[in-house]
Structure formats: C-alpha cells, structure tokens
Design a protein around this motif. Sequence first.
Motif, PDB file in Angstrom:
ATOM      1  N   LEU A 111       0.820  -1.212   0.000  1.00 25.39           N
ATOM      2  CA  LEU A 111       0.000   0.000   0.000  1.00 25.39           C
ATOM      3  C   LEU A 111       0.855   1.265   0.000  1.00 25.39           C
ATOM      4  O   LEU A 111       0.399   2.324  -0.439  1.00 25.39           O
ATOM      5  CB  LEU A 111      -0.934   0.003   1.214  1.00 25.39           C
ATOM      6  N   ARG A 112       2.109   1.139   0.491  1.00 28.67           N
ATOM      7  CA  ARG A 112       2.984   2.307   0.585  1.00 28.67           C
ATOM      8  C   ARG A 112       3.906   2.452  -0.624  1.00 28.67           C
ATOM      9  O   ARG A 112       4.711   3.376  -0.670  1.00 28.67           O
ATOM     10  CB  ARG A 112       3.809   2.233   1.869  1.00 28.67           C
ATOM     11  N   THR A 113       3.801   1.553  -1.583  1.00 30.01           N
ATOM     12  CA  THR A 113       4.673   1.593  -2.751  1.00 30.01           C
ATOM     13  C   THR A 113       3.967   2.293  -3.916  1.00 30.01           C
ATOM     14  O   THR A 113       2.735   2.433  -3.932  1.00 30.01           O
ATOM     15  CB  THR A 113       5.078   0.171  -3.182  1.00 30.01           C
ATOM     16  N   LYS A 114       4.749   2.695  -4.921  1.00 27.00           N
ATOM     17  CA  LYS A 114       4.176   3.352  -6.091  1.00 27.00           C
ATOM     18  C   LYS A 114       3.248   2.409  -6.863  1.00 27.00           C
ATOM     19  O   LYS A 114       2.136   2.814  -7.225  1.00 27.00           O
ATOM     20  CB  LYS A 114       5.296   3.864  -7.003  1.00 27.00           C
ATOM     21  N   PRO A 115       3.668   1.149  -7.145  1.00 25.66           N
ATOM     22  CA  PRO A 115       2.730   0.237  -7.823  1.00 25.66           C
ATOM     23  C   PRO A 115       1.451   0.011  -7.033  1.00 25.66           C
ATOM     24  O   PRO A 115       0.370  -0.115  -7.611  1.00 25.66           O
ATOM     25  CB  PRO A 115       3.543  -1.059  -7.959  1.00 25.66           C
ATOM     26  N   GLY A 116       1.566  -0.032  -5.697  1.00 27.48           N
ATOM     27  CA  GLY A 116       0.378  -0.215  -4.871  1.00 27.48           C
ATOM     28  C   GLY A 116      -0.562   0.965  -4.968  1.00 27.48           C
ATOM     29  O   GLY A 116      -1.788   0.796  -5.050  1.00 27.48           O
ATOM     30  N   ARG A 117      -0.010   2.176  -4.983  1.00 25.84           N
ATOM     31  CA  ARG A 117      -0.852   3.372  -5.098  1.00 25.84           C
ATOM     32  C   ARG A 117      -1.501   3.455  -6.485  1.00 25.84           C
ATOM     33  O   ARG A 117      -2.655   3.890  -6.617  1.00 25.84           O
ATOM     34  CB  ARG A 117      -0.018   4.618  -4.813  1.00 25.84           C
ATOM     35  N   ILE A 118      -0.755   3.030  -7.508  1.00 28.68           N
ATOM     36  CA  ILE A 118      -1.332   3.015  -8.851  1.00 28.68           C
ATOM     37  C   ILE A 118      -2.469   1.999  -8.927  1.00 28.68           C
ATOM     38  O   ILE A 118      -3.505   2.247  -9.553  1.00 28.68           O
ATOM     39  CB  ILE A 118      -0.248   2.705  -9.903  1.00 28.68           C
ATOM     40  N   MET A 119      -2.293   0.856  -8.257  1.00 26.87           N
ATOM     41  CA  MET A 119      -3.356  -0.145  -8.219  1.00 26.87           C
ATOM     42  C   MET A 119      -4.590   0.405  -7.508  1.00 26.87           C
ATOM     43  O   MET A 119      -5.726   0.138  -7.918  1.00 26.87           O
ATOM     44  CB  MET A 119      -2.858  -1.412  -7.524  1.00 26.87           C
ATOM     45  N   GLY A 232      -2.409  -7.846  -5.448  1.00 30.06           N
ATOM     46  CA  GLY A 232      -3.060  -6.849  -6.290  1.00 30.06           C
ATOM     47  C   GLY A 232      -4.570  -6.907  -6.203  1.00 30.06           C
ATOM     48  O   GLY A 232      -5.242  -5.870  -6.098  1.00 30.06           O
ATOM     49  N   ILE A 233      -5.136  -8.118  -6.217  1.00 32.38           N
ATOM     50  CA  ILE A 233      -6.592  -8.239  -6.187  1.00 32.38           C
ATOM     51  C   ILE A 233      -7.125  -7.861  -4.802  1.00 32.38           C
ATOM     52  O   ILE A 233      -8.231  -7.318  -4.675  1.00 32.38           O
ATOM     53  CB  ILE A 233      -7.034  -9.670  -6.570  1.00 32.38           C
ATOM     54  N   THR A 234      -6.330  -8.091  -3.747  1.00 31.14           N
ATOM     55  CA  THR A 234      -6.745  -7.678  -2.407  1.00 31.14           C
ATOM     56  C   THR A 234      -6.794  -6.156  -2.308  1.00 31.14           C
ATOM     57  O   THR A 234      -7.748  -5.578  -1.761  1.00 31.14           O
ATOM     58  CB  THR A 234      -5.783  -8.239  -1.344  1.00 31.14           C
ATOM     59  N   ILE A 235      -5.774  -5.493  -2.858  1.00 29.92           N
ATOM     60  CA  ILE A 235      -5.770  -4.023  -2.881  1.00 29.92           C
ATOM     61  C   ILE A 235      -6.965  -3.510  -3.665  1.00 29.92           C
ATOM     62  O   ILE A 235      -7.663  -2.573  -3.249  1.00 29.92           O
ATOM     63  CB  ILE A 235      -4.455  -3.504  -3.501  1.00 29.92           C
ATOM     64  N   ARG A 236      -7.222  -4.135  -4.808  1.00 28.51           N
ATOM     65  CA  ARG A 236      -8.309  -3.662  -5.659  1.00 28.51           C
ATOM     66  C   ARG A 236      -9.665  -3.779  -4.979  1.00 28.51           C
ATOM     67  O   ARG A 236     -10.454  -2.834  -4.961  1.00 28.51           O
ATOM     68  CB  ARG A 236      -8.340  -4.442  -6.970  1.00 28.51           C
ATOM     69  N   GLN A 237      -9.962  -4.955  -4.424  1.00 25.49           N
ATOM     70  CA  GLN A 237     -11.281  -5.179  -3.838  1.00 25.49           C
ATOM     71  C   GLN A 237     -11.501  -4.352  -2.583  1.00 25.49           C
ATOM     72  O   GLN A 237     -12.606  -3.863  -2.347  1.00 25.49           O
ATOM     73  CB  GLN A 237     -11.480  -6.675  -3.553  1.00 25.49           C
ATOM     74  N   CYS A 238     -10.467  -4.200  -1.765  1.00 17.77           N
ATOM     75  CA  CYS A 238     -10.612  -3.369  -0.560  1.00 17.77           C
ATOM     76  C   CYS A 238     -10.844  -1.908  -0.932  1.00 17.77           C
ATOM     77  O   CYS A 238     -11.698  -1.229  -0.350  1.00 17.77           O
ATOM     78  CB  CYS A 238      -9.367  -3.497   0.319  1.00 17.77           C
ATOM     79  N   THR A 239     -10.081  -1.415  -1.911  1.00 19.08           N
ATOM     80  CA  THR A 239     -10.255  -0.031  -2.361  1.00 19.08           C
ATOM     81  C   THR A 239     -11.642   0.177  -2.949  1.00 19.08           C
ATOM     82  O   THR A 239     -12.308   1.190  -2.692  1.00 19.08           O
ATOM     83  CB  THR A 239      -9.188   0.334  -3.407  1.00 19.08           C
ATOM     84  N   SER A 240     -12.079  -0.783  -3.753  1.00 19.16           N
ATOM     85  CA  SER A 240     -13.384  -0.661  -4.395  1.00 19.16           C
ATOM     86  C   SER A 240     -14.515  -0.692  -3.372  1.00 19.16           C
ATOM     87  O   SER A 240     -15.455   0.110  -3.438  1.00 19.16           O
ATOM     88  CB  SER A 240     -13.574  -1.790  -5.415  1.00 19.16           C
TER      89      SER A 240
END
Length: 374
Positions: A111-119, A232-240
């Motif tokens: 979550l603290r990385t650039k790819p994580g923020r882009i995701m 990636g999918i965990t970041i996506r679903q939580c954000t959504s």
Amino acid sequence: MSIRSLSNSYVDSLSAEMLKKQLDATFFKKGVLIAVLSGMCYGLYTAFMTLGMTKGVWAYWYGNNSVFLSAFVVTYMLGALGSAVNDSMSALWALGHAGLKGKLGDFIRCLRTKPGRIMMLAAAIGGPISSAAYVIGIQLAGSIAVPISALCPAIGAVLARILFKQKLNSRMLLGIFICVFAGFIISTTAVGQDAPEGRLLGIMIALIAAFGWGLEGCVAGYSSTLIDYEIGITIRQCTSGLGNLCVLLPIFAFIGNEPLTLGFQLFGKALTSSAIFFFIISGFFALFAYGLWYKGNSMCGTALGMACNGMFSFWGPFFCWIILGVFAGLEGWALPPIAWVAAIIMALGIFIIADNPLKFIRHCHRINLKGDHR
C-alpha cells in the motif's frame, strides 16, 4: 570421452529441451484455461449479485411498498449499494485468502509503494464508478447490459493509443469495428416492444462501466507486472469496497438531496438481510473473476488473457438466464436470439483485438505437435 558418454549427454540434453517445451506448453494451456475461468466467474458473480438484489429487504426496496425511498434512490443509489455490498464481501474473501497464504504483511507494505498506489487508483476508477454503473445498467436493462460493458477491451485499446501512444494496427481496428457493430445490434433490441422500461438508459450507463474498466486496464497494467496478483486483487477489492461505501454512496445521497448517512443506513440493513447469503457467493466469484484474470494474463500473455476474460460478454447473459430465469423463475432475463448472436460476435471482436487468431491457431498447433512427440 567415449562415444557412449557423448551419446548419453546428447540424450540428456535432448530430454531436458523436450521437458522444457512440455512445461512451457502446459503452462500456456493452463494460463488460457485460467483466463477463461475468470470470464465464467464474472458471469457467476453477476448472476448471484443480481439475484441477491431481488431477495430480502431488496425486494421491499424495489417493490411497490417502498414508499419511503425516492425514485432517484431506487434507480441509482440502490445500484451503487449493491456494488458496495458485493465488493465488500469480495474484499473480506480477499483478506481471508491473503491471511491463509501469509500475505497480509505484504499487502500492507504494498500500500505504501508506487505500484500499490497506482493499483488503488485503478481500483478507484474501475470500482466505485464502473462497478456501480454496471449494477445500475443491469437493474435497468437486464443481462443485455453485460455484453455492452464487455466493450472495455476495445475501449482500453483506444485509450492506450490516446494516453500511451500504443499503436493500433489494422487487426485491432477490425476488432474494434466488430465490437462496435455488435454493440449497435444489441442496443437496437433496447427499443423492442418487450423491452423493459429504462433499457436504453441502462445500456448507456453500462457504457460508462465499459469506459471505466477500459481505463482501469490501462492504468493497472503497470502495477500488475510488479505486484503478486493475489496482493493486487486484495488491494483492488478493498479499495473498491471502501470507495463505494464511503465515497460513492454519500455523493449519490447529496445529489438526490438525501441525508448523507442514508447510504450507511441502507448498507447496515443490507448486511442483516437474508439476501446477504447471495452477496457472499457473488463476492467469492468476484474475487476470482479479477484474481484469475490477473493470473491468466501472467501465464498466457495480457492480450490473450484479456480476450479469454472478455468472453464474459457471453457468460454473463448465460448465467443470468440460467440462475435468474430458469432456477429463480424471474421474468425478463431471456435474451432475444439476435442479442445472443451479437454477444458471440462481440467476443470474437475482443479476441481479434487481443491476439491474431491465425497466430494463436499456429501456436496451439505447434504445442499439439510437440505433445505428439513427447
């Protein structure tokens, strides 16, 4: 070195090369299968989520007895609420899966990385906006909104040309034309005599979902190459899920001149309704609809994975017809024959955009020939 030793070394080298080709062929075939399964999961999550929005408290909200909800809330806010409940259930599935795999620490660090923020940015585009538009489109137009939203690969190809200067060759332009033509055929069914009220508006709203998912694919392409697909999918679903609940629902309440807390009140009632069982199932399939898509792309290539996943233009209406029409006995979920044909044509157009069909056939032929010589 003796002739026998040289012969054994040659045989060992040949066996290693054949084994590598066998593993590559198996890896490719498995990637294609996984990408196809992602499209099927997309259709299943669509069907179970829509079924849940006909049961329990949802039946009351959409029924004639729902006198305390305005027309705006029923038409738009409940669609966003359905997306919020589904994505929240999917986020819980994703967090549980990450916990079982021991990846929760990686999830927090990403979550603290650039790819994580882009995701997270990609999820904000494809989650609260596109997911809500998708659900609203289905509520207004029925399963015919599914193949319309499946235009996202075609839209993504155009956006990639505009945003990232990626070339559009004649094959991709042909695929885009086929998709637009199929979408036009589907949209003409929206004005038929048996079309439900609001179908044309639902199709137009489904186009918003297609645009958002196409843009999400462009933005998330960078991050998905650097992040484990399960993270990636965990970041996506939580954000959504959080975006739908904490951002989109209050915005809809504000637009509809409703109390800003209305979305949270409806969300609480939806969680305690008997219909939550169907959202738990839809959230499970939503997790794998996106997760298997990410994994399939990494195994058989993004282009081919996108084509196989894009088959949800067929699987969505198919499972809605089976689960909602046949098993649940709900009316209005059977598509006219021309819409089925157009959905299949659109799937072909998506495939042409993603990959050269002749090249794909030759590749599969070579794999089969290698398999014959194992």
